[in-house]
Design an enzyme around this catalytic site. Structure first.
Site, short mmCIF file in Angstrom:
data_model
loop_
_atom_site.label_atom_id
_atom_site.label_comp_id
_atom_site.label_asym_id
_atom_site.label_seq_id
_atom_site.Cartn_x
_atom_site.Cartn_y
_atom_site.Cartn_z
N LYS A 41 -8.69 13.55 4.52
CA LYS A 41 -7.85 12.47 4.45
C LYS A 41 -6.75 12.69 5.54
CE LYS A 41 -6.66 13.58 0.14
NZ LYS A 41 -6.59 12.93 -1.12
N ARG A 42 -6.04 11.83 5.83
CA ARG A 42 -4.75 11.83 6.67
C ARG A 42 -3.85 13.14 6.29
NH1 ARG A 42 -4.37 8.00 11.00
NH2 ARG A 42 -2.73 9.51 11.71
N LYS B 176 -15.12 7.58 -3.42
CA LYS B 176 -16.37 7.93 -2.84
C LYS B 176 -16.97 9.33 -3.18
CE LYS B 176 -14.25 5.37 0.98
NZ LYS B 176 -13.07 5.72 2.20
N LYS C 82 0.69 14.50 0.41
CA LYS C 82 -0.98 14.72 0.07
C LYS C 82 -1.01 16.05 -0.22
CE LYS C 82 -2.61 10.77 2.87
NZ LYS C 82 -3.47 9.83 1.91
N THR D 146 -8.61 6.24 -1.82
CA THR D 146 -10.03 5.72 -2.05
C THR D 146 -11.04 6.97 -1.67
OG1 THR D 146 -9.86 5.02 0.27
CG2 THR D 146 -9.53 3.34 -1.17
N HIS E 243 0.97 -1.40 -0.05
CA HIS E 243 -0.15 -0.02 -0.19
C HIS E 243 0.62 1.33 -0.03
CE1 HIS E 243 -3.92 -1.97 0.95
NE2 HIS E 243 -3.20 -2.84 1.58
C1 26Q Z 1 3.46 0.92 10.39
C2 26Q Z 1 4.48 0.57 11.50
C3 26Q Z 1 4.16 1.11 12.75
C4 26Q Z 1 2.74 1.60 13.06
C5 26Q Z 1 1.97 1.98 11.96
C6 26Q Z 1 2.26 1.42 10.69
C7 26Q Z 1 1.30 2.00 9.51
C8 26Q Z 1 -0.09 1.84 9.91
C9 26Q Z 1 -1.04 2.16 8.93
C10 26Q Z 1 1.70 2.22 8.43
C11 26Q Z 1 0.84 2.74 7.56
C12 26Q Z 1 -0.51 2.48 7.73
C13 26Q Z 1 -1.58 3.01 6.60
C14 26Q Z 1 -1.46 3.10 5.27
C15 26Q Z 1 -2.46 3.56 4.32
O1 26Q Z 1 -3.36 3.88 4.67
N1 26Q Z 1 -2.14 3.50 3.06
C16 26Q Z 1 -3.06 3.81 2.22
O2 26Q Z 1 -3.69 2.59 1.57
C17 26Q Z 1 -4.80 2.89 0.96
C18 26Q Z 1 -5.63 1.55 0.39
O3 26Q Z 1 -4.95 0.88 -0.39
C19 26Q Z 1 -4.36 3.65 -0.20
O4 26Q Z 1 -5.76 3.93 -0.94
C20 26Q Z 1 -3.62 4.93 0.12
O5 26Q Z 1 -2.93 5.38 -1.27
C21 26Q Z 1 -2.45 4.55 1.13
O6 26Q Z 1 -1.78 5.80 1.41
#
Ligand code: 26Q
Length: 832
Positions: free
Chosen positions: A565-566, A677, A571, A673, A374
């Site tokens: 979004k985050r 929406k 972004k 995503t 991702h």
């Molecule tokens: C990693 C290590 C330690 C703690 C937390 C994490 C961590 C947690 C969540 C790293 C990344 C995430 C989330 C990533 C994320 O949401 N990525 C998004 O995924 C979507 C679904 O595929 C995509 O549409 C987005 O482009 C992408 O940014």
């Protein structure tokens, strides 16, 4: 029919379809739960319990279908998939459940009889926020689509005591507050203490020579933790299927360590209990750079080990100790590298617990694991210190070393003497602190590796994972993301979905490509008027919500320009605010007569440790403050930061957006995503050629999309000679924006607080190249104005965006996963 599953015994106690689905039956059960189960008497004081009572009433009706689904699965015994994810961003569950079994109207009717509005009751439910953002919400959309397509897919995750933090804004800054979502009771889950598993940590490994000459590995002197599953029903849409989301909760193996307790160490005994429970205490925020939190690694292993043990035990119960057919009947989908430790853990369980040799275990693993990536940001690729692994999971580390040795042997064979390539591809990154590269572990242990949009998958093949794509080209594939139209159109946008069904029938709820039939009505004046009316209602509803939450009264006549979004530098919320300042400056100078009145809405959470993202939130709030208090902006420009953005907020926001901001630096957003929406609900996108934007543009056509900015190749080409100061100097609009910023106009009594923002824009090493896209973005926004001024033209664009959003249903995505990776048959239910 009845005899062949006599072992199921008691399941027969619950005949299918026993509970009434009419308003009378619903009201009777609701009253029963409210009074007898929850012990409440008056509606006036006990309103929150009304939600619980209705949820239990609905859950009972799901339970019948849940049992039926499980019986069919048990009987059928065919291939299944297991979705492993550290995150599930489910949001509220009541409405979705009502919709899925088609009793929303009758339940509303039941409530009406006691003088209560359905919307009010639904508003009492707290979001289940067990995820950070896109990745977690994707998992939730996938579960909905799997159940709707009747595919035997189980979600496995962690039942965090604290979900995603709540965001409060104080003096323009983000303040985090905990989300103890289980405090007010979660009525949907069923505890399955009978299925608890033991998870090992620490200790050491021992090797035994068996009599047959084979060596057996043991992992001993461990600290054990109990994993207790809680099952949440995942209803399919009007098809009688209810799948399962199984969430693991950590508990001490004994309430007390009796030895310590008897030795008088009461506190130590209780502390050990706490340490065990800590494992499922809190969801980690996605702090990209901050790595090495031991508790996070413990969580990952906890999920992987508990889920695999559960699945292997079920296999053994049904099939005995022969695992030769296991990979033919089971598939694991890894949601990013977070559960990638499942690769060595499956090896360990098969070899050490079930007696398989390496080759047999490796064949099973490699034929059953599939990995989804991702992210394209190299710094976000997950690594863990080898030393931490050795301390926490010594046996798992041994297996990782062996996997790596065999991988490197394969690489040597393919590229003899290419030592650089060996070092590049090693699962172990050498250095002063050796690290385990989780992505490489996942690739080595899987038969499928996919990205989440065409562009992203290509960039994985030709960039981040190039070496592996050369070694195993057949593993690499694309699965473009999607979102469920049941939540993201049917449930969240009643005015528009009503209008759509009136025109083309209700089939789009399970076949989104049907929306294409709207295209022929895009120019129809009366349909356009109805479309505008529906959207106006949504804008009014959002304006009311924002006034309540943020104290800013937006004018629903304005163009609603939305970025939620985050908060992350890639972004580029910054670019959005630079445009806001440009508009403000233009209007102030009396040069804004030609501009369309605009309301800018920005929302999102910053990871608590991400200082720059927090600065950006402060920046947004300061600029919004100046704009909203300037009388010259009245009726022309408004700006608001939407606090505590979450799933429920998006359900209110996306039906009301006119313009969807998808403005990341090209090559950085894997998919996105939210963009889908918005499109589905009739917003027009302003965006770069990044992630799934590329496919959105292709679907809707250039006339219905505001494209701007450098593409991936141009971004990389421009990097070497990037000179933001020169770009600013050559652009009078940009110069005035930076002038205002530098003069302290947006931080009058807070000297210096916006310095990091100014430096970021002017930094020649700015990885996100914000200044490079400024002019192109400003020009695209001017084209937006022009289009919006012509209501007929804009409405046509809006309708066509919805009409061409069919491809972005998660039903299509899941069909793709199923065709290429999972290869499952639909669950054969006995019938309605
Ligand atoms: C990693 C290590 C330690 C703690 C937390 C994490 C961590 C947690 C969540 C790293 C990344 C995430 C989330 C990533 C994320 O949401 N990525 C998004 O995924 C979507 C679904 O595929 C995509 O549409 C987005 O482009 C992408 O940014």
């Amino acid at each position: 029919m009845t005899d062949d599953h006599s072992t199921l015994g008691n399941l027969e106690l619950l005949p299918p379809g026993a509970l009434g689905m009419d308003a009378d039956a619903i009201l009777a059960d609701l009253t029963h739960y409210f009074c007898h189960t929850l012990g409440r008497r008056t509606l006036r004081f006990d309103a929150p319990f009304l939600y619980q009572a209705l949820a239990l009433t609905v859950r009972d009706r799901l339970m019948e279908r849940w049992n039926e689904t499980n019986i069919a699965l048990e009987r059928n015994g065919s291939r299944r998939a297991h979705y492993l994810s550290l995150e599930y961003l489910m949001g509220r569950l009541l409405r979705n459940a009502l919709l899925s079994i088609d009793i929303e109207d009758r339940a509303a009717c039941a409530l009406e009889r006691i003088g209560v509005a359905m919307e009010e009751v639904q508003g009492l439910e707290h979001d289940t926020g067990l995820g950070n953002g896109g990745l977690g919400r994707l998992a939730a959309c996938f579960l909905d689509s799997c159940a709707t397509l009747a595919l035997p897919v189980t979600g496995y995750g962690i039942r965090y005591q604290y979900g995603m933090f709540h965001q409060r804004i104080s003096d323009g800054y983000q303040v985090e507050e905990p989300d103890p979502w289980l405090r007010d009771v979660f009525p949907w889950e069923i505890e399955r203490i009978d299925l608890a598993r033991t998870i090992k940590y620490g200790g050491r490994t021992a090797v035994h020579e068996e009599r047959d000459g084979r060596t057996r590995h043991e992992w001993v002197d461990t600290h054990d933790v109990l994993a207790i599953p809680y099952d949440v029903p995942i209803p399919g849409y009007r098809n009688g299927v209810v799948n399962t989301l199984r969430l693991w909760s950590a508990a001490a193996t004994d309430e007390f360590d009796l030895e310590e307790f008897n030795a008088g160490s009461y506190s130590e005994a209780v502390a050990a209990k706490n340490e065990a429970e800590n494992i499922s205490m809190v969801l980690y925020p996605n702090t990209a750079t901050e790595s090495g939190h031991e508790l996070r690694l413990k969580q990952q292993y906890f999920l992987a080990s508990a889920s695999l043990q559960d699945i292997l035990a079920d296999w053994s119960r049904r099939r005995g100790g022969d695992f030769s057919g296991f990979a033919a009947d089971n598939c694991f989908q890894l949601n990013d590298t977070h559960p990638a430790i499942a690769v060595p853990e499956l090896m360990r369980l098969l070899m050490d617990e079930h007696g398989l040799g390496w080759d047999a275990a490796w064949a099973v693993t490699r034929e059953s694991m599939a990995y989804t990536n991702h992210t394209l940001l190299p710094e976000a690729l997950e690594t863990w210190p080898v030393a931490m692994f050795r301390r926490l999971l010594p046996r798992v580390l041994e297996i990782i070393f062996e996997i790596n040795a065999r991988l490197l042997a394969e690489v040597s064979l393919a590229w003899p003497g290419d030592n650089e390539r060996l070092a590049r591809m090693s699962i172990i990154e050498e250095g002063p602190e050796p690290l385990v590269r989780m992505a490489y572990l996942a690739i080595a242990g899987s038969f499928s590796v996919n990205g989440v949009a065409e562009l992203h998958s290509n960039l994985l093949r030709h960039g981040l994972f190039q070496d592996f794509a050369e070694l195993w080209p057949e593993k690499f594939n694309n699965k473009t993301n999607g979102v469920t139209q049941r939540r993201w159109l049917a449930a969240c946008n009643p005015p528009l979905s009503g209008l759509i069904s009136e025109r083309i029938g209700p089939g789009w709820a399970t076949e989104l490509s049907r929306l294409a039939e709207l295209a022929e009505h895009a120019g129809d004046a009366s349909f356009q008027a109805a479309w505008r009316e529906a959207r106006a209602a949504n804008k009014g509803r959002l304006a009311a919500g924002i006034e309540q939450r943020a104290g800013v009264a937006l004018d629903p006549e304005m163009l609603f320009d939305v970025q939620v979004k985050r908060i992350h530098e890639y972004k580029r919320q910054l670019l959005n605010v630079l445009h806001a300042i440009h508009l403000y400056d233009q209007i102030r100078r009396g040069d804004g007569e030609h501009r369309v009145p605009r309301a800018l809405i920005i929302g999102g959470k910053a990871a608590p440790g991400y200082v720059m993202a927090k600065n950006i939130i402060k920046f947004i709030n300061n600029v919004a403050g100046v704009i909203n208090s300037d009388p010259a902006m009245a009726g022309r420009l408004q700006m608001v930061f939407y606090p505590d953005y979450n799933v429920s907020a998006m359900e209110l926001i996306c039906p009301a957006a006119d313009l969807s901001e998808q403005i990341s630096t090209a090559g950085k957003e894997a998919s996105g995503t939210g963009n889908m929406k918005f499109m589905m609900n009739g917003a027009v996108t302003i965006g770069t050629l990044d992630g799934a934007n590329v496919e959105i543009l292709e679907a809707v056509g250039g006339e219905n999309f505001f494209l701007f900015g450098l593409n991936v190749e141009e971004v990389e080409a421009a990097r070497a000679a990037y000179d933001p100061a020169a770009i600013v100097a050559a652009d009078a609009d940009f110069e005035r924006v930076m002038q205002l910023l530098g003069s302290g106009h947006f931080n009058r009594l807070e000297p210096g607080v916006l310095d990091p923002i100014i430096h970021a824009v002017l930094n020649p090493a700015d990885p996100w190249m914000t200044a490079a896209d400024f002019r192109s973005y400003i020009d695209a926004q001017a084209r937006v104005d022009e289009a919006f001024r012509d209501a007929g033209r804009w409405t046509r664009m809006s309708i066509l965006n919805t009409a061409h959003s069919g491809r972005f249903s998660s039903d299509r995505t899941i069909e793709d996963y199923n065709r290429d990776i999972w290869r499952l048959q639909a669950v054969p239910l006995a019938g309605p």
